[in-house]
Design an enzyme around this catalytic site. Sequence first.
Site, PDB file in Angstrom:
ATOM      1  N   HIS A 128       0.809  -1.229   0.000  1.00  0.00           N
ATOM      2  CA  HIS A 128       0.000   0.000   0.000  1.00  0.00           C
ATOM      3  C   HIS A 128       0.841   1.279   0.000  1.00  0.00           C
ATOM      4  O   HIS A 128       0.298   2.376  -0.136  1.00  0.00           O
ATOM      5  CB  HIS A 128      -0.932   0.042   1.218  1.00  0.00           C
ATOM      6  CG  HIS A 128      -1.982  -1.020   1.209  1.00  0.00           C
ATOM      7  ND1 HIS A 128      -2.818  -1.235   0.142  1.00  0.00           N
ATOM      8  CD2 HIS A 128      -2.336  -1.935   2.161  1.00  0.00           C
ATOM      9  CE1 HIS A 128      -3.646  -2.238   0.424  1.00  0.00           C
ATOM     10  NE2 HIS A 128      -3.357  -2.681   1.631  1.00  0.00           N
ATOM     11  N   ASP A 165      -2.921 -10.805  -2.111  1.00  0.00           N
ATOM     12  CA  ASP A 165      -3.511 -10.233  -0.913  1.00  0.00           C
ATOM     13  C   ASP A 165      -4.960  -9.861  -1.200  1.00  0.00           C
ATOM     14  O   ASP A 165      -5.310  -9.510  -2.328  1.00  0.00           O
ATOM     15  CB  ASP A 165      -2.718  -8.985  -0.508  1.00  0.00           C
ATOM     16  CG  ASP A 165      -3.071  -8.462   0.872  1.00  0.00           C
ATOM     17  OD1 ASP A 165      -2.311  -8.742   1.817  1.00  0.00           O
ATOM     18  OD2 ASP A 165      -4.098  -7.756   1.009  1.00  0.00           O
ATOM     19  N   HIS A 167      -6.485  -7.261  -0.320  1.00  0.00           N
ATOM     20  CA  HIS A 167      -6.550  -5.833  -0.608  1.00  0.00           C
ATOM     21  C   HIS A 167      -5.694  -5.510  -1.826  1.00  0.00           C
ATOM     22  O   HIS A 167      -4.614  -6.074  -1.993  1.00  0.00           O
ATOM     23  CB  HIS A 167      -6.059  -5.012   0.596  1.00  0.00           C
ATOM     24  CG  HIS A 167      -6.823  -5.266   1.855  1.00  0.00           C
ATOM     25  ND1 HIS A 167      -6.378  -6.155   2.818  1.00  0.00           N
ATOM     26  CD2 HIS A 167      -8.003  -4.769   2.304  1.00  0.00           C
ATOM     27  CE1 HIS A 167      -7.249  -6.187   3.807  1.00  0.00           C
ATOM     28  NE2 HIS A 167      -8.241  -5.365   3.512  1.00  0.00           N
ATOM     29  N   ASP A 248      -4.930 -12.762   3.764  1.00  0.00           N
ATOM     30  CA  ASP A 248      -6.158 -12.225   4.329  1.00  0.00           C
ATOM     31  C   ASP A 248      -7.376 -12.472   3.455  1.00  0.00           C
ATOM     32  O   ASP A 248      -8.479 -12.013   3.782  1.00  0.00           O
ATOM     33  CB  ASP A 248      -6.014 -10.731   4.647  1.00  0.00           C
ATOM     34  CG  ASP A 248      -5.231  -9.962   3.614  1.00  0.00           C
ATOM     35  OD1 ASP A 248      -4.915 -10.534   2.552  1.00  0.00           O
ATOM     36  OD2 ASP A 248      -4.910  -8.786   3.868  1.00  0.00           O
TER      37      ASP A 248
END
Length: 310
Positions: A128, A165, A167, A248
């Site tokens: 990120h 991931d 995200h 996740d």
Amino acid sequence: MNNVSTWLISHNDCLHHDTGSNHPERIERLEAILAALDTPGFSELERHEAEMASRAALQRAHGEDYIDAVMAAIPSAGHSQFNADTTLSPGSGDAALRSAGAAIQAVDAIQNGDARRVFCATRPPGHHAEPDESMGFCLFSNAAIAALHAQAAHGVQRVAVVDFDVHHGNGTQTILTGREGLFYLSTHQYPLFPGTGSRKENRPGNILNIPMPEGTGSADYRQQFHCEAISALIDFDPELLIISAGFDAAVEDPLAGLALTTDDFAWITDELVAVANYCCGGHICSLLEGGYDLDALARGVAAHVGGLMK
């Protein structure tokens, strides 16, 4: 050392990035992973301590002012809040440099013929982190830094970064967008934090987002991954495969809503290993990203690393 070995790179400094109580990206994540890999099934892993990233390597992905701001924000005691969701402690600076440094070290080990595959069990995560902004628990964009290092230091012409991931890796995408010889592929829940990763952002041969709705489980995920992601990777024909390995998307994870199982993470790994074997001599550099249910995280990492060792 031999060029068919699988390395595990980690460092105790990554256990000193203390995000305080009740933070999802906590020390216990790495402790759970290292415990899972400290079993007889992983005795063949070559274990190495992470080196620190150089400033020059960081600057390929991040602005000088941003790097200075990160290091200046490290508190001498207690905690400081770098942004809304990224907490720093006195050990956070060294941890971040080790996390980025491990990714660079992994690329060097592969390109120098010392390893075929490497898993970096480090934190903080990185995908990120934007060129000039921290977000989502991330300080430096480890995967992007590794990809740019492979090009600059080793002359690798085509590097693919695959991010599974849950995200979207907005920072990795931003840094790699428009750069020749670099391909970013992400499967992720959408809509979800950070709000990026729609198909509108795709660029042929450079960016491929495969967004999936909340509730997506094994069958739908595997169908999209095999039919779209794997075919795109083979078309790109990477010389090096870098993985942003987040766990996740597990059904147990508290921060998202996909429904993958440990078997799915083993299957994803097998798919990526097959591509690497076909395209680039099996060379894979895998970097830890998210995963916030400790048991699911430990199982997922064990399945992933077991697949890398095949």
